[in-house]
Design a protein around this motif. Structure first.
Motif, PDB file in Angstrom:
ATOM      1  N   LEU A  10       0.823  -1.210   0.000  1.00 19.05           N
ATOM      2  CA  LEU A  10       0.000   0.000   0.000  1.00 19.05           C
ATOM      3  C   LEU A  10       0.860   1.265   0.000  1.00 19.05           C
ATOM      4  O   LEU A  10       0.783   2.092  -0.902  1.00 19.05           O
ATOM      5  N   VAL A  11       1.620   1.410   1.048  1.00 25.05           N
ATOM      6  CA  VAL A  11       2.535   2.548   1.131  1.00 25.05           C
ATOM      7  C   VAL A  11       3.717   2.251   0.226  1.00 25.05           C
ATOM      8  O   VAL A  11       4.031   1.108  -0.027  1.00 25.05           O
ATOM      9  N   ASN A  12       4.370   3.251  -0.250  1.00 27.95           N
ATOM     10  CA  ASN A  12       5.566   2.953  -1.027  1.00 27.95           C
ATOM     11  C   ASN A  12       6.762   2.754  -0.119  1.00 27.95           C
ATOM     12  O   ASN A  12       7.912   2.870  -0.523  1.00 27.95           O
ATOM     13  N   TYR A  13       6.463   2.468   1.154  1.00 30.90           N
ATOM     14  CA  TYR A  13       7.493   1.980   2.052  1.00 30.90           C
ATOM     15  C   TYR A  13       8.191   0.788   1.412  1.00 30.90           C
ATOM     16  O   TYR A  13       9.331   0.499   1.721  1.00 30.90           O
ATOM     17  N   LEU A  14       7.488   0.093   0.543  1.00 29.95           N
ATOM     18  CA  LEU A  14       8.047  -1.136   0.017  1.00 29.95           C
ATOM     19  C   LEU A  14       9.363  -0.921  -0.714  1.00 29.95           C
ATOM     20  O   LEU A  14      10.215  -1.793  -0.717  1.00 29.95           O
ATOM     21  N   GLY A  15       9.501   0.249  -1.353  1.00 33.23           N
ATOM     22  CA  GLY A  15      10.787   0.560  -1.983  1.00 33.23           C
ATOM     23  C   GLY A  15      11.901   0.442  -0.954  1.00 33.23           C
ATOM     24  O   GLY A  15      12.919  -0.221  -1.178  1.00 33.23           O
ATOM     25  N   GLU A  16      11.661   1.032   0.232  1.00 31.27           N
ATOM     26  CA  GLU A  16      12.661   0.957   1.306  1.00 31.27           C
ATOM     27  C   GLU A  16      12.828  -0.486   1.775  1.00 31.27           C
ATOM     28  O   GLU A  16      13.936  -0.950   2.020  1.00 31.27           O
ATOM     29  N   ALA A  17      11.696  -1.181   1.940  1.00 34.32           N
ATOM     30  CA  ALA A  17      11.765  -2.561   2.427  1.00 34.32           C
ATOM     31  C   ALA A  17      12.582  -3.417   1.460  1.00 34.32           C
ATOM     32  O   ALA A  17      13.367  -4.270   1.886  1.00 34.32           O
ATOM     33  N   ARG A  18      12.419  -3.186   0.155  1.00 32.62           N
ATOM     34  CA  ARG A  18      13.207  -3.933  -0.827  1.00 32.62           C
ATOM     35  C   ARG A  18      14.690  -3.673  -0.676  1.00 32.62           C
ATOM     36  O   ARG A  18      15.501  -4.585  -0.717  1.00 32.62           O
ATOM     37  N   GLN A  19      15.033  -2.389  -0.480  1.00 32.94           N
ATOM     38  CA  GLN A  19      16.455  -2.053  -0.310  1.00 32.94           C
ATOM     39  C   GLN A  19      17.026  -2.749   0.917  1.00 32.94           C
ATOM     40  O   GLN A  19      18.106  -3.326   0.878  1.00 32.94           O
ATOM     41  N   LEU A  20      16.236  -2.707   2.021  1.00 30.71           N
ATOM     42  CA  LEU A  20      16.697  -3.360   3.241  1.00 30.71           C
ATOM     43  C   LEU A  20      16.836  -4.857   3.015  1.00 30.71           C
ATOM     44  O   LEU A  20      17.830  -5.465   3.410  1.00 30.71           O
ATOM     45  N   THR A  21      15.818  -5.451   2.365  1.00 32.02           N
ATOM     46  CA  THR A  21      15.860  -6.883   2.124  1.00 32.02           C
ATOM     47  C   THR A  21      17.066  -7.246   1.273  1.00 32.02           C
ATOM     48  O   THR A  21      17.767  -8.228   1.549  1.00 32.02           O
ATOM     49  N   ARG A  22      17.340  -6.439   0.245  1.00 34.88           N
ATOM     50  CA  ARG A  22      18.483  -6.750  -0.608  1.00 34.88           C
ATOM     51  C   ARG A  22      19.800  -6.645   0.170  1.00 34.88           C
ATOM     52  O   ARG A  22      20.693  -7.484   0.025  1.00 34.88           O
ATOM     53  N   ALA A  23      19.888  -5.602   1.024  1.00 37.76           N
ATOM     54  CA  ALA A  23      21.109  -5.467   1.830  1.00 37.76           C
ATOM     55  C   ALA A  23      21.271  -6.676   2.751  1.00 37.76           C
ATOM     56  O   ALA A  23      22.373  -7.213   2.893  1.00 37.76           O
ATOM     57  N   LEU A  24      20.158  -7.117   3.352  1.00 36.00           N
ATOM     58  CA  LEU A  24      20.234  -8.256   4.265  1.00 36.00           C
ATOM     59  C   LEU A  24      20.526  -9.545   3.498  1.00 36.00           C
ATOM     60  O   LEU A  24      21.266 -10.406   3.977  1.00 36.00           O
ATOM     61  N   MET A  25      19.968  -9.649   2.281  1.00 39.92           N
ATOM     62  CA  MET A  25      20.244 -10.822   1.449  1.00 39.92           C
ATOM     63  C   MET A  25      21.741 -10.864   1.102  1.00 39.92           C
ATOM     64  O   MET A  25      22.381 -11.910   1.189  1.00 39.92           O
ATOM     65  N   ALA A  26      22.282  -9.706   0.718  1.00 35.70           N
ATOM     66  CA  ALA A  26      23.696  -9.646   0.345  1.00 35.70           C
ATOM     67  C   ALA A  26      24.598  -9.989   1.514  1.00 35.70           C
ATOM     68  O   ALA A  26      25.702 -10.500   1.337  1.00 35.70           O
ATOM     69  N   SER A  27      24.129  -9.717   2.739  1.00 32.15           N
ATOM     70  CA  SER A  27      24.985  -9.948   3.903  1.00 32.15           C
ATOM     71  C   SER A  27      24.639 -11.247   4.612  1.00 32.15           C
ATOM     72  O   SER A  27      25.234 -11.555   5.640  1.00 32.15           O
ATOM     73  N   ARG A  28      23.688 -12.057   4.062  1.00 32.15           N
ATOM     74  CA  ARG A  28      23.199 -13.211   4.817  1.00 32.15           C
ATOM     75  C   ARG A  28      24.257 -14.282   5.022  1.00 32.15           C
ATOM     76  O   ARG A  28      24.268 -14.943   6.047  1.00 32.15           O
ATOM     77  N   ARG A  29      25.176 -14.441   4.083  1.00 38.19           N
ATOM     78  CA  ARG A  29      26.216 -15.464   4.248  1.00 38.19           C
ATOM     79  C   ARG A  29      27.218 -15.048   5.293  1.00 38.19           C
ATOM     80  O   ARG A  29      27.631 -15.854   6.129  1.00 38.19           O
ATOM     81  N   LYS A  30      27.598 -13.772   5.253  1.00 35.48           N
ATOM     82  CA  LYS A  30      28.544 -13.291   6.268  1.00 35.48           C
ATOM     83  C   LYS A  30      27.903 -13.320   7.636  1.00 35.48           C
ATOM     84  O   LYS A  30      28.527 -13.712   8.621  1.00 35.48           O
ATOM     85  N   VAL A  31      26.637 -12.892   7.729  1.00 35.06           N
ATOM     86  CA  VAL A  31      25.937 -12.936   9.017  1.00 35.06           C
ATOM     87  C   VAL A  31      25.772 -14.392   9.464  1.00 35.06           C
ATOM     88  O   VAL A  31      25.865 -14.695  10.654  1.00 35.06           O
ATOM     89  N   GLY A  32      25.572 -15.290   8.490  1.00 31.73           N
ATOM     90  CA  GLY A  32      25.474 -16.714   8.812  1.00 31.73           C
ATOM     91  C   GLY A  32      26.763 -17.227   9.450  1.00 31.73           C
ATOM     92  O   GLY A  32      26.731 -17.935  10.464  1.00 31.73           O
ATOM     93  N   VAL A  33      27.899 -16.867   8.871  1.00 27.95           N
ATOM     94  CA  VAL A  33      29.197 -17.245   9.457  1.00 27.95           C
ATOM     95  C   VAL A  33      29.299 -16.689  10.871  1.00 27.95           C
ATOM     96  O   VAL A  33      29.689 -17.394  11.807  1.00 27.95           O
ATOM     97  N   PHE A  34      28.903 -15.425  11.041  1.00 23.08           N
ATOM     98  CA  PHE A  34      28.952 -14.791  12.358  1.00 23.08           C
ATOM     99  C   PHE A  34      28.076 -15.542  13.363  1.00 23.08           C
ATOM    100  O   PHE A  34      28.513 -15.847  14.481  1.00 23.08           O
ATOM    101  N   LEU A  35      26.839 -15.854  12.950  1.00 22.84           N
ATOM    102  CA  LEU A  35      25.926 -16.550  13.866  1.00 22.84           C
ATOM    103  C   LEU A  35      26.453 -17.933  14.219  1.00 22.84           C
ATOM    104  O   LEU A  35      26.314 -18.389  15.353  1.00 22.84           O
ATOM    105  N   PHE A  36      27.091 -18.599  13.233  1.00 24.45           N
ATOM    106  CA  PHE A  36      27.674 -19.909  13.509  1.00 24.45           C
ATOM    107  C   PHE A  36      28.759 -19.786  14.576  1.00 24.45           C
ATOM    108  O   PHE A  36      28.823 -20.599  15.507  1.00 24.45           O
TER     109      PHE A  36
END
Lengths: 275, 275, 275, 275
Positions: free
Chosen positions: C136-162
């Motif tokens: 509804l809101v175009n917040y989604l543009g921001e949410a996509r950017q955040l999601t992409r940043a988190l996707m790009a960092s998910r392997r490194k964060v995965g190593v960290f969490l391990f």
């Protein structure tokens, strides 16, 4: 200032002593610094153990002997520092000069004053002296970069801290009204203390909201505290990103032992002595 | 809007008064601001001490005298502000105008209403006035940069906070079922409160999981909270990195006292008055 | 996959319905989404209030009526969604399709099953539906950017969490031996739970070390946890700094309603439908 | 070093075995690693369950059988590793060699020694072996980047940790004097423990200040801890921003199994073996 520089008239053995005590570039200077850091750490450990009642009861004699041993060592060191600095008075009233003095005074005062309890903490100030020793390792290059980054961000962090203080005062007062004295929020200052405990995400639990509205408000404060931690982090990160690109300088003034001079400085900015 | 600007017809002494009270560029303006900040801080301290029951019992007379003293001072200041602004009504209903009014009302209301307990907090709103004084120091340049960075990141942080709220609702509800009412999770709202306490790493310990599954789930929430703190931090850091590169402006409108104008603005964007 | 695309043979009113229900670009679509978000939030509030025992006792009839009202509304909505999607089965087994189903099932199940306690949480899953409304809101543009940043960092964060999980297992086991069962560390899993509580700086205090060695080790874990929080923060910040520079795409597939397509995608990557 | 390289005289089947056990590039190597990771995780779970008293009482036989099963498996694996490495002794005294040995010793020792309680923790060291398996996934590329970023920032983080340790010693000692032994601050070491709990925002609440001055000082420590968390975060973020731009290498030396070689290295930097 610059005119009174007395570099020429200063005797060579005092220059040599200055080099050993204040600089860490020569082998003798490094050995001196290493010995000093060991003495400082050991003396701090002694003060700590002295506060543990069982340990004090069991080993009171050895603690007293060690205390006097360290006091004598630091007194000699303090005397040598005064001797080899061109302007002893300026050194004596500097930060490190005062710390050096405070680390030997308690033992002497205990001879004339009875209550050594408060002197215990003054003795702890000895650990501040470790900062001086940091010159030893070239960690100092890193410390300078960090200090510069923090200096560059101090005004922004100051604004942030002001906002945080304002927030805890307002939120703490609000919780005082919402929860009331029967739930542990006995006064506004104590409620502000609770707000600090909550906003900084420490959360002791010695005071905790019990009413529904209080818990709702507390949840708001927690999420706020969780989110605004990003602000100082962002500030410091950006300033560090800038600071880590510039070279640093770690010369100590031969006249007053001050540090922190600019890269292109030719004279000490505190006393005018030539660097 | 711009047409009604009455700059010409405005008497010089009111312009002068406006300069002293609303701006901080002249020596007189700075002295006024400094005096005001001292009064505000002292008045807030009085309200705080008034809430400490032992202190109130011991010094009730002096607290009452000080309260009336500050009320009179702030009443005079409020009158002067209304006098020197070109559109008093617009100022009166602005944020700062309301705060100024709320900081003097409680004392007058206490003459007619008995329960001063709730007025205590309204009095606390006085501290919000300190923001006005911040103009004094040129900290405001930094505050503007921070505000702009936070403004630029508010939508992303909003998305993040929405996700956090959704998470605590779901996880709190889950814990309500897992732990049950006998372990302190007496209702879903209370379990959500617990989830906020845990996700934000506050951790009071007033409610804590006791079953094995509950502790496993709690450990998951903690690690989640520990990791996602990185999200707002990353957002704000990136936006600050952008914001700190642009210059800022801190002029106050002489007509409506609004701030936040663009660097190249010639007229107030809120009332059209000439800057 | 691409071959079976049936765009042409699809009746116009179902296309229109798809536009209203699944997209937020038209006025009708926005009104639908706004109405839905209000229903979702209200229904979640009902479930929450239903868990507060005093409230349930006092207002059980109205809660039951509201529950059935929301169930009927969501059932109609679920039916319409199935109707206007080209491949209903694919939608039904998608994440949102299952959530939509789970949000209406509990009420119907309560007619045949007695214990509604566990159904309460399933009902809570309704809040997941709010994600859908975010379009509804175009917040989604921001949410996509955040999601992409988190996707790009998910392997490194995965190593960290391990590494974090490995650390808490080792440190928790160590504390089990050091503190022992008499100090609350009754088993290794419970000690690991304590290590998570400590490393993430939550710190309930329900289990706390009491021996000297245990407190020393705990202090080490705390400083470690305090320092390594920097790792995910650094990862996410760097990835966000990259992600915020690229444009985003928010098209929904007309066939299976999936989102997250690449900017230059011509066909849905999940079902092959033309975008 | 490089001269003693015996690549030529090494039998082919041992090279093959080395490839399977130490590398993860071939299908056989991946299956071996996957099997090993499953064994390691299961064996760690056994040790954990063994510490839960109810579980141990109920299933003591199966736990004993599993323990011996894993010990035999890991003994065979240890033997094969020794067999296929060119310099067994060098491997045996390496970090992973010692961990491999420690993960099989406890079971054999339990045959001759009675108290298996402390052996329990040594068995836990098995989880360290998981690091070895990390080669399996190409997560290791990310792990290398993280390690390099942390290596690059280790001196700055070291300076930060030194300052933190100094702060908690000084602030803890101060609180010891302010609060005194009657409020739980029974000695300086315990007060320092409290200062760590507070500065790192863990906040157990097992020790909490009760005097007004103590709470004021505690609030100061909390805000300090809340603000200086920005320092390591800033350091690591800046270093990561640099580190993430360089390529990484994940070859293991066929002679001594060491890793961490530079991208353009032709020989192992630890033993001189050809990579």
């Amino acid at each position: 200032m610059n005119i009174e520089s007395r570099d020429e008239s200063f005797s060579p053995w005092r220059s040599k002593l200055h080099e050993i005590i204040f600089e860490a570039n020569t082998p003798a200077g490094r050995i001196f610094d290493l010995a000093l850091i060991i003495f400082i750490v050991l003396s701090v450990l002694c003060v700590m153990l002295d506060s543990v009642s069982e340990f004090r009861a069991a080993h009171s004699t050895i603690l007293r002997v060690l205390e006097w041993f360290f006091t004598v060592v630091f007194t000699i060191e303090y005397g040598l520092r005064l001797l080899c600095v061109q302007r002893p008075w300026r050194y004596a009233i500097s930060f490190y000069g005062l710390v050096d003095l405070l680390s030997i005074l308690p033992a002497y005062l205990s001879l004339v004053i009875a209550g050594t309890h408060y002197l215990l903490v003054v003795r702890l100030l000895r650990i501040l002296r470790i900062f001086r020793i940091l010159k030893l390792v070239n960690y100092l290059g890193e410390a300078r970069q960090l200090t510069r980054a923090l200096m560059a961000s101090r005004r922004k962090v100051g604004v942030f801290l002001f906002v945080v203080v304002t927030l805890v005062v307002i939120l703490g007062s609000l919780m005082y009204v919402v929860e009331g004295e029967q739930n542990g929020f006995t006064s506004i200052p104590r409620s502000i203390y609770w707000a600090v405990v909550t906003l900084t995400t420490v959360g002791y639990g010695d005071i905790a909201p019990r009413t529904d509205l209080g818990q709702f408000l507390a949840a708001f404060i927690m999420i706020l505290g969780y989110a605004i931690i990003a602000v100082p982090t962002g500030i410091v990160t950006v300033e560090m990103s800038n600071a880590f690109r510039q070279p640093v300088d770690n010369r100590a003034c031969p006249v007053c032992a001050a540090e922190g001079h600019d890269h292109n400085a030719l004279y000490c900015k505190f006393c005018g002595g030539q660097l």
